[in-house]
Scaffold this active site. Sequence first.
Site, mmCIF file in Angstrom:
data_model
loop_
_atom_site.group_PDB
_atom_site.id
_atom_site.type_symbol
_atom_site.label_atom_id
_atom_site.label_comp_id
_atom_site.label_asym_id
_atom_site.label_seq_id
_atom_site.Cartn_x
_atom_site.Cartn_y
_atom_site.Cartn_z
ATOM 1 N N GLU A 1 42.076 -56.545 94.288
ATOM 2 C CA GLU A 1 43.280 -56.062 93.654
ATOM 3 C C GLU A 1 43.452 -54.672 94.337
ATOM 4 O OE1 GLU A 1 41.412 -57.991 89.933
ATOM 5 O OE2 GLU A 1 40.799 -57.664 91.670
ATOM 6 N N CYS B 1 39.670 -56.511 86.301
ATOM 7 C CA CYS B 1 38.787 -56.242 85.217
ATOM 8 C C CYS B 1 39.482 -55.301 85.109
ATOM 9 C CB CYS B 1 37.602 -55.020 85.982
ATOM 10 S SG CYS B 1 37.963 -54.353 87.133
#
Length: 141
Positions: free
Chosen positions: A71, A97
Amino acid sequence: MDKKQKELDLRYLRMASIWAENSYCKRRQVGALIVKDKMIISDGYNGTPSGFENVCEDENNLTKPYVLHAEANAITKIARSGNNSDGATLYVTDSPCIECSKLIIQAGIKRVIYSRSYRLTDGIDLLRRAGIEVVLLKIED
């Protein structure tokens, strides 16, 4: 979610899964695509920063601290392009996360579709708190 949107989401998730195969990480390969207006505007996979050796784990098979998540790689690519991710959808093989979730919020991404859960849910919890639509969509479904 309507059937057509689910089919489209599954298609992009499968593409993110294929993109994950570019990762040199042995413990877990993760891929991400950012889509806006039905166009892929960025992609990423987990790995080391540009110019570093393509080795993600140390001699104890632990992930090196400087490995970037898929990401983060996709979001930082947008920063180097002339594009922006306001209102975009992030397709990622694994749930984000907490650190990546902060980047997702700041990047203006409005939907996150992922296919594998992680034992920690703090990243997903933060995204929901920020009003981002979060969907677990198993590729096998």
